[in-house]
Design an enzyme around this catalytic site. Structure first.
Site, PDB file in Angstrom:
ATOM      1  N   HIS A 161      -2.922   9.464  11.776  1.00 38.29           N
ATOM      2  CA  HIS A 161      -2.277   9.481  10.464  1.00 38.29           C
ATOM      3  C   HIS A 161      -2.192   8.073   9.876  1.00 38.29           C
ATOM      4  O   HIS A 161      -2.078   7.077  10.595  1.00 38.29           O
ATOM      5  CB  HIS A 161      -0.925  10.213  10.474  1.00 38.29           C
ATOM      6  CG  HIS A 161       0.209   9.501  11.115  1.00 38.29           C
ATOM      7  ND1 HIS A 161       1.305  10.148  11.634  1.00 38.29           N
ATOM      8  CD2 HIS A 161       0.461   8.173  11.317  1.00 38.29           C
ATOM      9  CE1 HIS A 161       2.147   9.271  12.113  1.00 38.29           C
ATOM     10  NE2 HIS A 161       1.667   8.061  11.938  1.00 38.29           N
TER      11      HIS A 161
ATOM     12  N   ASN B 205      -2.408  10.056  16.279  1.00 39.38           N
ATOM     13  CA  ASN B 205      -3.200  11.201  15.822  1.00 39.38           C
ATOM     14  C   ASN B 205      -4.042  10.866  14.591  1.00 39.38           C
ATOM     15  O   ASN B 205      -4.601  11.750  13.958  1.00 39.38           O
ATOM     16  CB  ASN B 205      -2.283  12.395  15.516  1.00 39.38           C
ATOM     17  CG  ASN B 205      -1.290  12.084  14.397  1.00 39.38           C
ATOM     18  OD1 ASN B 205      -1.314  11.005  13.808  1.00 39.38           O
ATOM     19  ND2 ASN B 205      -0.422  13.042  14.093  1.00 39.38           N
TER      20      ASN B 205
ATOM     21  N   ASP C 113       5.779   5.446   2.410  1.00 39.67           N
ATOM     22  CA  ASP C 113       6.448   6.726   2.636  1.00 39.67           C
ATOM     23  C   ASP C 113       7.938   6.550   2.911  1.00 39.67           C
ATOM     24  O   ASP C 113       8.435   5.438   3.113  1.00 39.67           O
ATOM     25  CB  ASP C 113       5.782   7.462   3.805  1.00 39.67           C
ATOM     26  CG  ASP C 113       5.522   6.545   5.001  1.00 39.67           C
ATOM     27  OD1 ASP C 113       6.247   5.543   5.160  1.00 39.67           O
ATOM     28  OD2 ASP C 113       4.605   6.829   5.776  1.00 39.67           O
TER      29      ASP C 113
ATOM     30  N   GLU D 127      -0.771  13.443   7.968  1.00 43.30           N
ATOM     31  CA  GLU D 127      -1.066  13.947   9.305  1.00 43.30           C
ATOM     32  C   GLU D 127      -2.445  14.616   9.311  1.00 43.30           C
ATOM     33  O   GLU D 127      -3.007  14.883   8.232  1.00 43.30           O
ATOM     34  CB  GLU D 127       0.011  14.956   9.715  1.00 43.30           C
ATOM     35  CG  GLU D 127       1.438  14.400   9.685  1.00 43.30           C
ATOM     36  CD  GLU D 127       1.762  13.461  10.854  1.00 43.30           C
ATOM     37  OE1 GLU D 127       0.827  12.917  11.485  1.00 43.30           O
ATOM     38  OE2 GLU D 127       2.959  13.265  11.127  1.00 43.30           O
TER      39      GLU D 127
HETATM   40  P1  PGA Z   1       3.695   2.398  14.755  1.00 45.43           P
HETATM   41  O1  PGA Z   1       3.365   3.580  13.776  1.00 45.43           O
HETATM   42  O2  PGA Z   1       3.418   1.163  13.986  1.00 45.43           O
HETATM   43  O3  PGA Z   1       5.159   2.562  15.065  1.00 45.43           O
HETATM   44  O4  PGA Z   1       2.803   2.565  15.934  1.00 45.43           O
HETATM   45  C1  PGA Z   1       2.169   3.574  13.080  1.00 45.43           C
HETATM   46  C2  PGA Z   1       2.108   4.781  12.212  1.00 45.43           C
HETATM   47  O5  PGA Z   1       2.677   5.813  12.601  1.00 45.43           O
HETATM   48  O6  PGA Z   1       1.487   4.703  11.147  1.00 45.43           O
END
Ligand code: PGA
Length: 259
Positions: free
Chosen positions: A149, A147, A72, A154
């Protein structure tokens, strides 16, 4: 869901790096082609550092067949912005890798959605087609949001979703502000272009990494689930035949001896 649990984040990062490195070597040796799906965020930082150290030990490897697709990119954002995922990947992995091994040419061999595209639909189509032109993703690296994602899919995203423009959840905006924008939510872009859950599930193999106590609740949710739900997009991975979960003790809550 049978994760491999590590006592520390460093152990997890170093173990996964060895596995990824082995896959890269193997694919390049067998078919001179390896399509790697990559993630940003805090979790894979250790993995990239360990991978670079492994690449340093093998300057003889010909990396011209290594292709990378990132999950992304924020929207809107120019690739040159310091907080773009283009910049982050270049700083953290692509730039140093090219320095270590010049057979890897980041500009030609890496792909990240263009967060400054004037035509979002066309850009999303182009991205999906670019993946398909390379066959499919051999190994996708994933983090997981608190959450659920994966990428920026999301809650509400199901397994029919493809690369598209998405709205970031308020929780994601707050967390990314804290981690990357000195707590200033106003600086965090509100949208992103993200591979869909459906796009991710087409990867041949998936490694999901989770570290830290903030991930404990969402992992607990996955542990108790038999059926995937769009409320926790990572739950669609439970159906994938070749997904491996790598978690540290803080994320899981109990350390088991390494298998
Ligand atoms: P993080 O993010 O590695 O900064 O915890 C993971 C994500 O949002 O996929």
């Amino acid at each position: 869901m049978h994760p491999q649990i590590f006592p520390t984040y460093q152990d997890l990062s170093s173990h996964v790096a060895q596995k990824v490195f082995f896959r890269i070597e193997q694919h390049l040796r067998d078919k001179n082609h390896m399509v790697l799906g990559l993630a940003t965020g805090k979790t894979p930082i250790g993995l990239y550092a360990h991978l670079l150290a492994l690449f340093e030990t093998r300057p003889d490897l010909n990396l011209s067949g290594l292709v990378a697709f990132n999950l992304d990119e924020y929207y809107p954002i120019p690739p040159t912005a310091p907080h773009s995922y283009h910049s982050e990947m270049q700083r953290m992995f692509f730039g140093p890798l090219q320095e270590i091994n010049p057979s890897f040419r980041a500009e030609q061999q890496t792909h990240i959605p263009h967060g400054d595209t004037p035509d979002i639909k066309k850009e999303c189509r182009r991205y999906e087609e670019a993946i398909h032109r390379h066959g499919s993703i051999d190994l996708q690296i994933l983090g997981i949001g608190t959450n659920g994602h994966i990428g920026f899919n999301e809650p509400g995203s199901d397994d029919t979703t493809r690369t598209r423009l998405v709205d970031l959840a308020p929780e994601t905006i707050q967390i990314n502000a804290d981690k990357f924008f000195h707590g200033d939510t106003n600086q965090v872009p509100r949208q992103a272009i993200s591979m869909g859950v459906g796009t991710i599930l087409e990867a041949t193999e998936i490694f999901l990494l989770a570290s830290g106590s903030s991930k404990r609740a969402i992992l607990q949710d996955l542990r108790e689930r038999n059926e995937p739900t769009p409320h926790n997009p990572a739950s669609y991975l439970l159906r994938h035949p070749h997904v491996r979960w790598f978690v540290d003790d803080e994320a899981w809550g109990e350390y088991k001896e390494r298998k």
